[in-house]
Design an enzyme around this catalytic site. Structure first.
Site, PDB file in Angstrom:
ATOM      1  N   SER A 143       4.465 -10.882   3.585  1.00  0.00           N
ATOM      2  CA  SER A 143       3.722 -11.435   4.726  1.00  0.00           C
ATOM      3  C   SER A 143       3.249 -12.837   4.369  1.00  0.00           C
ATOM      4  O   SER A 143       3.063 -13.150   3.183  1.00  0.00           O
ATOM      5  CB  SER A 143       2.502 -10.548   5.011  1.00  0.00           C
ATOM      6  OG  SER A 143       1.614 -11.194   5.912  1.00  0.00           O
ATOM      7  N   TYR A 156      -5.739  -6.635   2.455  1.00  0.00           N
ATOM      8  CA  TYR A 156      -4.330  -6.827   2.845  1.00  0.00           C
ATOM      9  C   TYR A 156      -3.759  -8.066   2.153  1.00  0.00           C
ATOM     10  O   TYR A 156      -2.633  -8.050   1.644  1.00  0.00           O
ATOM     11  CB  TYR A 156      -4.246  -6.954   4.369  1.00  0.00           C
ATOM     12  CG  TYR A 156      -2.834  -7.068   4.912  1.00  0.00           C
ATOM     13  CD1 TYR A 156      -1.923  -6.019   4.769  1.00  0.00           C
ATOM     14  CD2 TYR A 156      -2.405  -8.217   5.580  1.00  0.00           C
ATOM     15  CE1 TYR A 156      -0.620  -6.122   5.276  1.00  0.00           C
ATOM     16  CE2 TYR A 156      -1.120  -8.324   6.084  1.00  0.00           C
ATOM     17  CZ  TYR A 156      -0.231  -7.273   5.934  1.00  0.00           C
ATOM     18  OH  TYR A 156       1.056  -7.370   6.434  1.00  0.00           O
TER      19      TYR A 156
HETATM   20  P1  NAP Z   1       4.357  -0.869  12.214  1.00  0.00           P
HETATM   21  O1  NAP Z   1       5.117  -0.884  13.510  1.00  0.00           O
HETATM   22  O2  NAP Z   1       2.980  -0.335  12.204  1.00  0.00           O
HETATM   23  O3  NAP Z   1       5.252  -0.116  11.123  1.00  0.00           O
HETATM   24  C1  NAP Z   1       4.741   0.244   9.872  1.00  0.00           C
HETATM   25  C2  NAP Z   1       5.631   1.291   9.256  1.00  0.00           C
HETATM   26  O4  NAP Z   1       5.116   1.627   7.955  1.00  0.00           O
HETATM   27  C3  NAP Z   1       5.667   2.573  10.084  1.00  0.00           C
HETATM   28  O5  NAP Z   1       6.979   3.087  10.121  1.00  0.00           O
HETATM   29  C4  NAP Z   1       4.763   3.516   9.300  1.00  0.00           C
HETATM   30  O6  NAP Z   1       5.196   4.855   9.449  1.00  0.00           O
HETATM   31  C5  NAP Z   1       5.025   3.039   7.873  1.00  0.00           C
HETATM   32  N1  NAP Z   1       3.984   3.467   6.946  1.00  0.00           N
HETATM   33  C6  NAP Z   1       2.674   3.130   6.933  1.00  0.00           C
HETATM   34  N2  NAP Z   1       2.033   3.767   5.940  1.00  0.00           N
HETATM   35  C7  NAP Z   1       2.974   4.525   5.308  1.00  0.00           C
HETATM   36  C8  NAP Z   1       2.943   5.418   4.208  1.00  0.00           C
HETATM   37  N3  NAP Z   1       1.808   5.698   3.542  1.00  0.00           N
HETATM   38  N4  NAP Z   1       4.095   6.014   3.830  1.00  0.00           N
HETATM   39  C9  NAP Z   1       5.252   5.773   4.480  1.00  0.00           C
HETATM   40  N5  NAP Z   1       5.352   4.946   5.541  1.00  0.00           N
HETATM   41  C10 NAP Z   1       4.213   4.340   5.940  1.00  0.00           C
HETATM   42  O7  NAP Z   1       4.247  -2.345  11.627  1.00  0.00           O
HETATM   43  P2  NAP Z   1       5.352  -3.423  11.178  1.00  0.00           P
HETATM   44  O8  NAP Z   1       4.850  -4.732  11.647  1.00  0.00           O
HETATM   45  O9  NAP Z   1       6.711  -2.997  11.553  1.00  0.00           O
HETATM   46  O10 NAP Z   1       5.137  -3.366   9.605  1.00  0.00           O
HETATM   47  C11 NAP Z   1       6.213  -3.290   8.696  1.00  0.00           C
HETATM   48  C12 NAP Z   1       5.908  -4.175   7.490  1.00  0.00           C
HETATM   49  O11 NAP Z   1       5.829  -5.527   7.911  1.00  0.00           O
HETATM   50  C13 NAP Z   1       4.584  -3.879   6.777  1.00  0.00           C
HETATM   51  O12 NAP Z   1       4.792  -3.951   5.389  1.00  0.00           O
HETATM   52  C14 NAP Z   1       3.684  -5.032   7.224  1.00  0.00           C
HETATM   53  O13 NAP Z   1       2.690  -5.318   6.279  1.00  0.00           O
HETATM   54  C15 NAP Z   1       4.700  -6.141   7.335  1.00  0.00           C
HETATM   55  N6  NAP Z   1       4.316  -7.284   8.165  1.00  0.00           N
HETATM   56  C16 NAP Z   1       3.990  -7.126   9.472  1.00  0.00           C
HETATM   57  C17 NAP Z   1       3.620  -8.245  10.235  1.00  0.00           C
HETATM   58  C18 NAP Z   1       3.235  -8.144  11.679  1.00  0.00           C
HETATM   59  O14 NAP Z   1       2.640  -9.105  12.227  1.00  0.00           O
HETATM   60  N7  NAP Z   1       3.555  -7.070  12.364  1.00  0.00           N
HETATM   61  C19 NAP Z   1       3.590  -9.512   9.632  1.00  0.00           C
HETATM   62  C20 NAP Z   1       3.937  -9.632   8.291  1.00  0.00           C
HETATM   63  C21 NAP Z   1       4.307  -8.515   7.568  1.00  0.00           C
HETATM   64  P3  NAP Z   1       4.250   6.145   9.590  1.00  0.00           P
HETATM   65  O15 NAP Z   1       2.943   5.707  10.174  1.00  0.00           O
HETATM   66  O16 NAP Z   1       5.050   7.046  10.488  1.00  0.00           O
HETATM   67  O17 NAP Z   1       4.143   6.671   8.192  1.00  0.00           O
END
Ligand code: NAP
Length: 262
Positions: A143, A156
């Protein structure tokens, strides 16, 4: 299994993914779900893991809690058994909890954020590493929070800075082996990330993206596919992707109020 035997990497052209196998964590939503879809469209067989296993659309859907040692071990063992090996690992699972000054932080939030975004990633990588074949690729979802701090997001930010350090160290340790390592550091991506961050407060989550055209999960997945399909001698170390209206986690120019914090 990786032999460690030097091979002529330059003899490989652009990588075709057809017939390869991949494991994706956090496959139930957002960036992970998009990446699973694109990988499968490219002919990759994918095992996806998440806690909400019923929401995973992959060739193999497995329950996974990356914070739990036994769950992660079972995910890796079962996934590799079902896929018959491993070429690509995408460490994507992650979350943030709240936006508050560190003086209001709790043991519980710090534990969940660090264990999900950092320890969990190291654990899954360590468990998968012995199985990754030559010409393999390990990718990480970082991120911009891991590159530059912003206010009210200390756990975070610490976790994603830690992740970046881990990936740099892993690249050093794998140097000389035919395994590539890539991180994608994203800014605002519209997923369920903010809904989770704000404890299911949908209005607060929506406000994060107001007046901005955020990156979509498919656009992040395109970065993953770009890195994967370069010729084998090309390692895309890092991709940083932000909305045009965003310069950092703290500075976003919104259409209505021109300038405000995320
Ligand atoms: P999201 O839609 O909330 O997806 C997050 C995923 O992580 C879900 O599939 C969730 O599945 C899984 N997860 C969370 N805790 C977990 C655990 N303990 N064990 C296994 N799976 C787990 O959000 P996203 O934006 O796609 O996030 C994906 C990645 O991108 C993350 O690493 C986040 O930090 C990063 N990111 C996001 C953004 C943004 O603005 N959205 C920006 C930069 C980086 P379950 O809840 O079903 O377990």
């Amino acid at each position: 299994m990786c032999s460690g035997i030097p091979i002529s990497l330059a003899s490989f052209g652009y990588m075709t993914l057809e017939g390869k196998v991949a494991m994706v964590t956090g496959a139930s939503s957002g960036i992970g779900a998009s990446t699973v879809r694109k990988l499968r469209q490219a002919g990759v067989r994918v095992a996806g893991g998440a806690r909400r296993v019923d929401r995973i659309e992959a060739d193999v859907a497995l329950a996974l809690d990356v914070t739990d040692e036994a769950s992660a071990a079972a995910f890796v063992e079962q996934g590799i058994a079902e896929l018959g090996g491993l070429d690509i690992l995408f460490n994507n699972a992650g979350l943030a909890l709240g936006r508050y000054p560190f003086s209001e932080s709790t043991e519980e939030d710090e534990r969940r954020v660090l264990h999900t975004n950092l320890d969990g990633v190291m654990r899954v990588t360590r468990l998968c590493l012995p199985h990754i074949r030559d010409a393999g690729h390990i990718l990480f979802m970082g991120s911009i929070a891991g590159r530059q701090a912003y206010e009210n997001g200390a756990s975070y930010i610490a976790a994603k800075f830690g992740l970046r350090g881990f990936v740099y160290a892993l690249r050093e340790d794998l140097l000389g082996r035919p395994i590539r390592v890539t991180t994608v550091d994203a800014g605002l991506v519209e997923t369920e990330f903010s809904v989770v961050r704000f404890g299911d407060d949908v209005d607060k989550a929506k406000a994060v993206y107001e007046g901005v055209d955020p990156i979509t999960p498919d656009e992040v997945a395109d970065c993953i596919m770009f890195a994967l399909t370069r010729p084998l001698h090309v390692n895309v170390d890092e991709i940083v992707i932000k909305a045009l209206q965003q310069s950092s986690g703290a500075r976003i120019v919104r259409r209505t109020d021109r300038r405000s914090a995320s």
